[in-house]
Design a protein around this motif. Sequence first.
Motif, mmCIF file in Angstrom:
data_model
loop_
_atom_site.group_PDB
_atom_site.id
_atom_site.type_symbol
_atom_site.label_atom_id
_atom_site.label_comp_id
_atom_site.label_asym_id
_atom_site.label_seq_id
_atom_site.Cartn_x
_atom_site.Cartn_y
_atom_site.Cartn_z
ATOM 1 N N PHE A 133 21.172 -22.054 -21.099
ATOM 2 C CA PHE A 133 20.153 -21.691 -20.119
ATOM 3 C C PHE A 133 20.792 -21.099 -18.863
ATOM 4 O O PHE A 133 20.351 -20.071 -18.353
ATOM 5 N N PHE A 134 21.860 -21.725 -18.363
ATOM 6 C CA PHE A 134 22.545 -21.201 -17.170
ATOM 7 C C PHE A 134 23.159 -19.838 -17.447
ATOM 8 O O PHE A 134 23.150 -18.958 -16.593
ATOM 9 N N GLY A 135 23.707 -19.666 -18.643
ATOM 10 C CA GLY A 135 24.250 -18.365 -19.025
ATOM 11 C C GLY A 135 23.166 -17.307 -19.058
ATOM 12 O O GLY A 135 23.356 -16.178 -18.587
ATOM 13 N N PHE A 136 22.011 -17.673 -19.601
ATOM 14 C CA PHE A 136 20.871 -16.755 -19.632
ATOM 15 C C PHE A 136 20.436 -16.385 -18.218
ATOM 16 O O PHE A 136 20.206 -15.208 -17.910
ATOM 17 N N LEU A 137 20.330 -17.387 -17.340
ATOM 18 C CA LEU A 137 19.910 -17.115 -15.956
ATOM 19 C C LEU A 137 20.913 -16.206 -15.242
ATOM 20 O O LEU A 137 20.517 -15.273 -14.547
ATOM 21 N N ALA A 138 22.195 -16.471 -15.413
ATOM 22 C CA ALA A 138 23.222 -15.651 -14.760
ATOM 23 C C ALA A 138 23.149 -14.209 -15.267
ATOM 24 O O ALA A 138 23.211 -13.266 -14.475
ATOM 25 N N SER A 139 23.012 -14.051 -16.556
ATOM 26 C CA SER A 139 22.938 -12.715 -17.145
ATOM 27 C C SER A 139 21.691 -11.975 -16.678
ATOM 28 O O SER A 139 21.747 -10.797 -16.323
ATOM 29 N N THR A 140 20.573 -12.661 -16.660
ATOM 30 C CA THR A 140 19.315 -12.050 -16.223
ATOM 31 C C THR A 140 19.387 -11.655 -14.748
ATOM 32 O O THR A 140 18.955 -10.569 -14.372
ATOM 33 N N PHE A 141 19.956 -12.527 -13.928
ATOM 34 C CA PHE A 141 20.092 -12.216 -12.508
ATOM 35 C C PHE A 141 20.970 -10.979 -12.313
ATOM 36 O O PHE A 141 20.640 -10.100 -11.513
ATOM 37 N N LEU A 142 22.064 -10.909 -13.048
ATOM 38 C CA LEU A 142 22.966 -9.767 -12.937
ATOM 39 C C LEU A 142 22.255 -8.468 -13.317
ATOM 40 O O LEU A 142 22.347 -7.465 -12.601
ATOM 41 N N LYS A 143 21.510 -8.482 -14.419
ATOM 42 C CA LYS A 143 20.782 -7.281 -14.851
ATOM 43 C C LYS A 143 19.698 -6.917 -13.847
ATOM 44 O O LYS A 143 19.525 -5.742 -13.510
ATOM 45 N N PHE A 144 18.963 -7.909 -13.373
ATOM 46 C CA PHE A 144 17.883 -7.655 -12.421
ATOM 47 C C PHE A 144 18.433 -7.066 -11.134
ATOM 48 O O PHE A 144 17.909 -6.085 -10.602
ATOM 49 N N PHE A 145 19.521 -7.646 -10.637
ATOM 50 C CA PHE A 145 20.150 -7.143 -9.416
ATOM 51 C C PHE A 145 20.628 -5.706 -9.610
ATOM 52 O O PHE A 145 20.427 -4.852 -8.744
ATOM 53 N N ALA A 146 21.254 -5.440 -10.746
ATOM 54 C CA ALA A 146 21.765 -4.086 -11.013
ATOM 55 C C ALA A 146 20.630 -3.071 -11.074
ATOM 56 O O ALA A 146 20.746 -1.971 -10.523
ATOM 57 N N THR A 147 19.532 -3.420 -11.728
ATOM 58 C CA THR A 147 18.418 -2.473 -11.814
ATOM 59 C C THR A 147 17.772 -2.251 -10.453
ATOM 60 O O THR A 147 17.324 -1.137 -10.168
ATOM 61 N N LEU A 148 17.746 -3.276 -9.614
ATOM 62 C CA LEU A 148 17.223 -3.085 -8.251
ATOM 63 C C LEU A 148 18.156 -2.189 -7.435
ATOM 64 O O LEU A 148 17.692 -1.360 -6.654
ATOM 65 N N VAL A 149 19.454 -2.344 -7.615
ATOM 66 C CA VAL A 149 20.413 -1.467 -6.929
ATOM 67 C C VAL A 149 20.222 -0.032 -7.406
ATOM 68 O O VAL A 149 20.204 0.905 -6.603
ATOM 69 N N TYR A 150 20.054 0.154 -8.709
ATOM 70 C CA TYR A 150 19.821 1.499 -9.237
ATOM 71 C C TYR A 150 18.535 2.086 -8.663
ATOM 72 O O TYR A 150 18.496 3.266 -8.323
ATOM 73 N N LEU A 151 17.497 1.265 -8.543
ATOM 74 C CA LEU A 151 16.249 1.742 -7.943
ATOM 75 C C LEU A 151 16.481 2.136 -6.482
ATOM 76 O O LEU A 151 15.996 3.169 -6.021
ATOM 77 N N GLY A 152 17.242 1.320 -5.760
ATOM 78 C CA GLY A 152 17.563 1.643 -4.374
ATOM 79 C C GLY A 152 18.335 2.953 -4.269
ATOM 80 O O GLY A 152 18.051 3.780 -3.394
ATOM 81 N N LEU A 153 19.289 3.156 -5.161
ATOM 82 C CA LEU A 153 20.035 4.422 -5.179
ATOM 83 C C LEU A 153 19.122 5.600 -5.507
ATOM 84 O O LEU A 153 19.234 6.674 -4.914
ATOM 85 N N PHE A 154 18.204 5.386 -6.429
ATOM 86 C CA PHE A 154 17.247 6.418 -6.811
ATOM 87 C C PHE A 154 16.402 6.827 -5.605
ATOM 88 O O PHE A 154 16.290 8.007 -5.278
ATOM 89 N N ILE A 155 15.850 5.832 -4.922
ATOM 90 C CA ILE A 155 15.008 6.100 -3.749
ATOM 91 C C ILE A 155 15.832 6.777 -2.658
ATOM 92 O O ILE A 155 15.378 7.730 -2.023
ATOM 93 N N TYR A 156 17.048 6.291 -2.447
ATOM 94 C CA TYR A 156 17.928 6.889 -1.446
ATOM 95 C C TYR A 156 18.187 8.363 -1.757
ATOM 96 O O TYR A 156 18.104 9.217 -0.867
ATOM 97 N N LYS A 157 18.497 8.660 -3.011
ATOM 98 C CA LYS A 157 18.781 10.046 -3.401
ATOM 99 C C LYS A 157 17.550 10.935 -3.225
ATOM 100 O O LYS A 157 17.669 12.094 -2.832
ATOM 101 N N VAL A 158 16.365 10.395 -3.492
ATOM 102 C CA VAL A 158 15.139 11.171 -3.296
ATOM 103 C C VAL A 158 14.916 11.433 -1.815
ATOM 104 O O VAL A 158 14.599 12.559 -1.407
ATOM 105 N N ILE A 159 15.119 10.422 -0.987
ATOM 106 C CA ILE A 159 14.901 10.584 0.460
ATOM 107 C C ILE A 159 15.917 11.550 1.068
ATOM 108 O O ILE A 159 15.552 12.450 1.832
ATOM 109 N N VAL A 160 17.171 11.393 0.716
ATOM 110 C CA VAL A 160 18.225 12.260 1.262
ATOM 111 C C VAL A 160 18.017 13.721 0.843
ATOM 112 O O VAL A 160 18.277 14.628 1.617
ATOM 113 N N ASN A 161 17.556 13.909 -0.372
ATOM 114 C CA ASN A 161 17.361 15.274 -0.887
ATOM 115 C C ASN A 161 15.898 15.709 -0.839
ATOM 116 O O ASN A 161 15.519 16.638 -1.540
ATOM 117 N N PHE A 162 15.124 15.073 0.012
ATOM 118 C CA PHE A 162 13.692 15.352 0.092
ATOM 119 C C PHE A 162 13.410 16.833 0.348
ATOM 120 O O PHE A 162 12.547 17.432 -0.287
#
Length: 166
Positions: A133-162
């Motif tokens: 269960f702890f391994g699952f939570l750690a893995s899920t948190f890592l993936k969730f955090f990474a996808t949020l960072v990717y979303l942040g980068l996506f939004i940043y790139k759209v704003i910078v290149n607006f």
Amino acid sequence: MDILCILIGLLFMLVGIAGSILPVIPGTPLSWLGLIVLYLAPSLEFDWTFIIITGIVGIGIYIMDYIIPAMGTKRFGGSEAGAWGTTIGLIIGILAPIPFGILIGPFVGALVGELAFNKTEGPQAFKAALGSFFGFLASTFLKFFATLVYLGLFIYKVIVNFDLLF
């Protein structure tokens, strides 16, 4: 065409975030694909360095998604049955109409996997289920955090290149 690339890229981002929690959908690779689609917009210059670095990170996280739960299971004395039980329990937990099913399901699945299929005794099965269960939570948190960072980068790139995109 730029707007279409942004919308399709954003769709990949959102599905990637959902996939970071749902075990069937490869969340991090889909979010990375959203970044690629953004750079396919005709008005943007393709940034190979950015795509390669985010791709390497995405592949690394995708591989770690399989290693981290196994490490948690092994560290706490679990078996492959416990790891499979975690995944099956997650799917059932998502579909079950109970509160916190997404958290309860993986633990119960790992416990059932250890007790029923590995014939592990009570306290050891409980400890192995906790590890899985702890391994699952750690893995899920890592993936969730990474996808949020990717979303942040996506939004940043759209704003910078607006001004280039619109």
